[in-house]
Design an enzyme around this catalytic site. Sequence first.
Site, short mmCIF file in Angstrom:
data_model
loop_
_atom_site.label_atom_id
_atom_site.label_comp_id
_atom_site.label_asym_id
_atom_site.label_seq_id
_atom_site.Cartn_x
_atom_site.Cartn_y
_atom_site.Cartn_z
N TYR A 1 0.87 -1.20 0.09
CA TYR A 1 -0.10 0.16 0.04
C TYR A 1 0.94 1.22 -0.02
O TYR A 1 0.68 2.12 -0.93
CB TYR A 1 -0.89 -0.12 1.19
CG TYR A 1 -1.67 1.30 1.46
CD1 TYR A 1 -2.81 1.68 1.13
CD2 TYR A 1 -1.30 2.02 2.67
CE1 TYR A 1 -3.45 2.71 1.51
CE2 TYR A 1 -1.72 3.29 2.98
CZ TYR A 1 -3.22 3.57 2.35
OH TYR A 1 -3.80 4.53 2.54
N LYS B 1 1.00 4.59 -2.41
CA LYS B 1 0.78 6.00 -2.17
C LYS B 1 1.95 6.80 -2.53
O LYS B 1 1.88 8.06 -2.98
CB LYS B 1 0.45 5.82 -0.64
CG LYS B 1 -1.03 5.25 -0.42
CD LYS B 1 -2.20 6.24 -0.97
CE LYS B 1 -3.63 5.84 -0.55
NZ LYS B 1 -4.60 6.76 -1.14
N1 LIG Z 1 -7.70 5.57 7.11
C1 LIG Z 1 -6.44 5.81 7.35
O1 LIG Z 1 -5.89 5.47 8.20
C2 LIG Z 1 -6.00 6.54 6.11
C3 LIG Z 1 -4.64 7.31 6.20
C4 LIG Z 1 -4.13 7.85 5.30
C5 LIG Z 1 -4.77 7.99 4.04
N2 LIG Z 1 -5.82 7.15 3.82
C6 LIG Z 1 -6.34 7.26 2.42
O2 LIG Z 1 -7.72 8.11 2.72
C7 LIG Z 1 -8.71 7.57 1.74
C8 LIG Z 1 -10.02 7.33 2.26
O3 LIG Z 1 -9.82 6.05 3.07
P1 LIG Z 1 -10.79 5.69 4.46
O4 LIG Z 1 -10.03 5.73 5.52
O5 LIG Z 1 -11.84 6.53 4.18
O6 LIG Z 1 -11.04 4.22 3.91
P2 LIG Z 1 -12.05 3.18 3.68
O7 LIG Z 1 -13.25 3.59 5.00
O8 LIG Z 1 -11.77 1.85 3.55
O9 LIG Z 1 -12.99 3.86 2.57
C9 LIG Z 1 -12.27 3.84 1.26
C10 LIG Z 1 -13.37 4.21 0.44
O10 LIG Z 1 -12.87 4.19 -1.18
C11 LIG Z 1 -13.61 3.26 -1.81
N3 LIG Z 1 -13.19 2.76 -2.98
C12 LIG Z 1 -11.91 1.76 -2.97
N4 LIG Z 1 -11.67 1.40 -4.26
C13 LIG Z 1 -12.78 2.09 -5.16
C14 LIG Z 1 -12.72 1.94 -6.57
N5 LIG Z 1 -12.01 1.52 -7.38
N6 LIG Z 1 -13.41 3.06 -7.07
C15 LIG Z 1 -14.38 3.82 -6.23
N7 LIG Z 1 -14.06 3.80 -5.02
C16 LIG Z 1 -13.38 2.71 -4.18
C17 LIG Z 1 -14.61 2.53 -1.23
O11 LIG Z 1 -15.75 2.53 -1.86
P3 LIG Z 1 -16.59 0.81 -1.25
O12 LIG Z 1 -17.26 1.17 -0.04
O13 LIG Z 1 -17.30 0.51 -2.72
O14 LIG Z 1 -15.58 -0.20 -0.90
C18 LIG Z 1 -14.62 3.53 0.23
O15 LIG Z 1 -15.72 4.64 -0.13
C19 LIG Z 1 -7.97 6.63 0.97
O16 LIG Z 1 -7.33 7.10 -0.34
C20 LIG Z 1 -7.00 6.01 2.07
O17 LIG Z 1 -5.93 5.40 1.41
C21 LIG Z 1 -6.39 6.60 4.92
#
Ligand SMILES: NC(=O)c1ccc[n+]([C@@H]2O[C@H](COP(=O)([O-])OP(=O)(O)OC[C@H]3O[C@@H](n4cnc5c(N)ncnc54)[C@H](OP(=O)(O)O)[C@@H]3O)[C@@H](O)[C@H]2O)c1
Length: 238
Positions: free
Chosen positions: A145, A149
């Site tokens: 991952y 990123k």
């Molecule tokens: N959580 C953390 O600690 C963290 C830290 C740093 C950065 N981030 C980044 O923040 C962003 C949001 O993540 P989150 O924490 O909210 O994670 P999450 O709760 O797992 O949500 C991920 C979202 O992305 C969607 N998704 C995944 N693949 C997709 C695709 N091919 N097309 C359209 N939608 C897609 C999922 O949709 P579905 O519901 O359909 O699966 C869901 O809405 C991501 O880019 C993640 O890498 C997260």
Amino acid sequence: MKIEGSVALVTGANRGLGRALVSALVEAGAAKVYAAARDERQVLRGDSRIVPITLDTTKPDQIAAAVKKANDVTLLINNAGALNSHNVLTMSPAELDADFRTNVHGTLEVIKAFLPVLERAPGGATIANVLSLASLGSFPPLGGYSASKAAAYSITQSLRPELKKKNIDILAVLPGPIDTDMVRDLQMPKTSAADTARGLLAGIVQAEEDIFPDPMAQQMSALWNKSHKEYERAFASF
Ligand SMILES: NC(=O)c1ccc[n+]([C@@H]2O[C@H](COP(=O)([O-])OP(=O)(O)OC[C@H]3O[C@@H](n4cnc5c(N)ncnc54)[C@H](OP(=O)(O)O)[C@@H]3O)[C@@H](O)[C@H]2O)c1
């Protein structure tokens, strides 16, 4: 850019940070928010400014349809993200591919498709790519991952001078751990999605090229500025 009066599109808007971003955008006075999700039935309702839209960022036909429907976007937030690949020695090639498909290719293809729309935005447009602190230094338990990123951060930098000529700012968002499904099993301090969303929008308003939207991200940013090696070691020791 001002959030007030903007027309935003958020990918992955049905849960986690994306859902919180839709709320925060509405709260901050956006004129319209396209809430894009693989299943648009799951997005937030209850405000006429929220427009659900179907978008899997890995599907070219859905990207093309989204551009047709959301042809007035001035702020594109590429939030959709996948976490399938963990330790680089034990992950499978398919898991690594899955993360690159969404985090790198999906993000880039959405940007390319929306460029004609963003170029027309009166007064300029903004793209915010939601990356991670792991873009700057690998977090070994999520090594695959992290690589995706890091690649997305590099692509963000590659696009910046080209897009500048078109009056489009492209910003990297580098959050620390957020309390969402993605890292449910990781035991570490996390910032709420709502607070991260507010920090992210504040960075957009300031047009910060690298947005550190939460306290841990700000702390790690200071360490990054001090020493890239110390940053790498700190991440390796979590
Ligand atoms: N959580 C953390 O600690 C963290 C830290 C740093 C950065 N981030 C980044 O923040 C962003 C949001 O993540 P989150 O924490 O909210 O994670 P999450 O709760 O797992 O949500 C991920 C979202 O992305 C969607 N998704 C995944 N693949 C997709 C695709 N091919 N097309 C359209 N939608 C897609 C999922 O949709 P579905 O519901 O359909 O699966 C869901 O809405 C991501 O880019 C993640 O890498 C997260």
